[in-house]
Design a protein around this motif. Structure first.
Motif, short mmCIF file in Angstrom:
data_model
loop_
_atom_site.label_atom_id
_atom_site.label_comp_id
_atom_site.label_asym_id
_atom_site.label_seq_id
_atom_site.Cartn_x
_atom_site.Cartn_y
_atom_site.Cartn_z
N UNK A 255 -7.86 -1.89 -1.85
CA UNK A 255 -7.42 -0.77 -2.64
C UNK A 255 -7.54 0.48 -1.62
N UNK A 256 -7.82 0.35 -0.33
CA UNK A 256 -8.08 1.74 0.59
C UNK A 256 -6.50 1.91 0.83
N UNK A 257 -5.51 1.44 1.08
CA UNK A 257 -4.27 1.90 1.23
C UNK A 257 -3.76 2.99 0.01
N UNK A 258 -4.48 2.74 -1.06
CA UNK A 258 -4.02 3.63 -2.28
C UNK A 258 -4.92 4.71 -2.22
N UNK A 259 -5.95 4.71 -1.63
CA UNK A 259 -7.06 5.85 -1.41
C UNK A 259 -6.62 6.82 -0.23
N UNK A 260 -5.82 7.88 -0.54
CA UNK A 260 -5.46 8.86 0.31
C UNK A 260 -5.50 10.16 -0.01
N UNK A 261 -5.51 11.25 0.80
CA UNK A 261 -5.76 12.54 0.48
C UNK A 261 -4.70 12.79 -0.36
#
Length: 368
Positions: A255-261
């Motif tokens: 999921x981290x690629x979707x968790x952006x500022x």
């Protein structure tokens, strides 16, 4: 200046009964394309994309269908997920909709929140100044270094939830690539020690998971009206920037690629003027449980004398004509709750300005 037909935005509602047009005063709006009798079903909005059930109601409101039993605790409660459900069917539907990765993500967030549940943010006075666009940009810029450090630490963490789930995690054994140092680990620990807001974390996570599972939903969110200053206060802004780092520190690696500022800022900017309250279906919605964003429902503008009645049916909003409507007439809902609709003009205008950012000039307010 009369309204003109506009290019249909992604995710906009379509029907032989109405069309979307541009207006000179309130952006896009919905207009009847024929005479419509009273109580005609106009639209069913099934596209819930972002939502949050306030934590204080999690035991009483079904996490799937939003059913409410007059304040009684619901019979099925999953402690690891932090949600309660009215039936086994709702629990299974929730799990199917979120998928194994979503269950893992909600479990990680619930574990974090339980450790810090006494630190929930207090309500902030609506009279405090809203942060400017410059202040907002500065606040998000300050997260850049910490976010980069956390990403390196997570990628190198063999014990991360993602690795436990069988996801390949790059680990630096030979010194190649980016080596995880004590500085990277400290960034994770520092993020986890920061105050958190459980409701904002849940709201953001719901949007991340929905767009992860439904990539076509992202253009629908982008097409919504944006608010450049969506944060009610400096504390609200800080809660969002901290949520970004909290989620980077605990969510599964896929999921981290979707968790952006950028993605979290966009979710907040679109939700601000496009949310619908999730309320009880009795007592004119006196009990407010949370809120959600149904993109296709957001094209109906407000009137204090609405021509359209809205009603929630589980996770779906249903819109019906509230009276006979003439061809070419704008189809409007009300953004006010049951009690608020009976207030004086001055009080209604004040509520709409504070909550939605516009000065109401509907026929009722103008005395037409």
């Amino acid at each position: 200046m009369s309204p003109t037909t506009t290019t249909l935005p992604t995710g906009a509602p379509t029907s032989p009964l109405f069309e979307i047009r541009e207006t000179p005063h309130s952006g896009r709006a919905v207009f009847a394309t024929k005479d419509i009798p009273n109580d005609t079903l106009l639209w069913r909005s099934t596209d819930l994309t972002l939502d949050v059930l306030l934590r204080e109601y999690r035991r009483e409101v079904c996490g799937e269908c939003f059913a409410y039993d007059h304040g009684r605790d619901l019979p099925i409660r999953d402690q690891s997920l932090g949600f309660a459900f009215c039936t086994p069917s709702c629990l299974e539907t929730w799990k199917s909709r979120n998928g194994p990765l979503g269950i893992q993500a909600w479990t990680a967030v619930e574990k974090l929140v339980k450790k810090r549940s006494k630190e929930d943010s207090e309500m902030v006075s609506p009279d405090l100044p809203r942060p400017s666009t410059k202040r907002i940009a500065e606040a998000w810029d300050t997260t850049t270094t910490a976010a980069s450090l956390i990403r390196v630490a997570r990628a190198a963490d063999r014990d991360s939830p993602a690795n436990q789930a069988g996801v390949a995690v790059p680990v630096d054994h030979d010194g190649g690539g980016v080596k995880c140092t004590k500085q990277h680990r400290k960034a994770v620990q520092k993020a986890l020690l920061q105050p958190l807001n459980p409701d904002i974390i849940s709201f953001v996570l719901s949007g991340i998971l929905h767009t992860y599972h439904n990539p076509s939903a992202w253009p629908c969110i982008l097409a919504l009206a944006s608010d450049d200053t969506p944060y009610s206060s400096a504390d609200d802004l800080a809660a969002y920037t901290r949520t970004y780092l909290h989620l980077l520190a605990v969510l599964p690696l896929p999921l981290l690629p979707h968790v952006t500022a950028e993605s979290i800022r966009l979710l907040g900017s679109r939700d601000s003027h496009n949310s619908f309250g999730i309320r009880s279906l009795e007592d004119e919605g006196a009990e407010f449980f949370g809120y959600g964003c149904w993109p296709s429902a957001s094209y109906f503008n407000h009137s204090c004398a609405p021509s359209v009645a809205k009603r929630r049916d589980g996770r779906v909003w249903e819109f019906r004509s509230a009276r006979d409507v003439k061809e070419g007439e704008e189809l409007c809902i009300t953004y006010l709750s049951g009690e608020e609709r009976r207030l004086s003009r001055g009080k209604r205008v004040g509520i709409l300005k504070r909550n939605w950012g516009f000065d109401c000039a509907c026929d009722r307010c103008e005395g037409v």
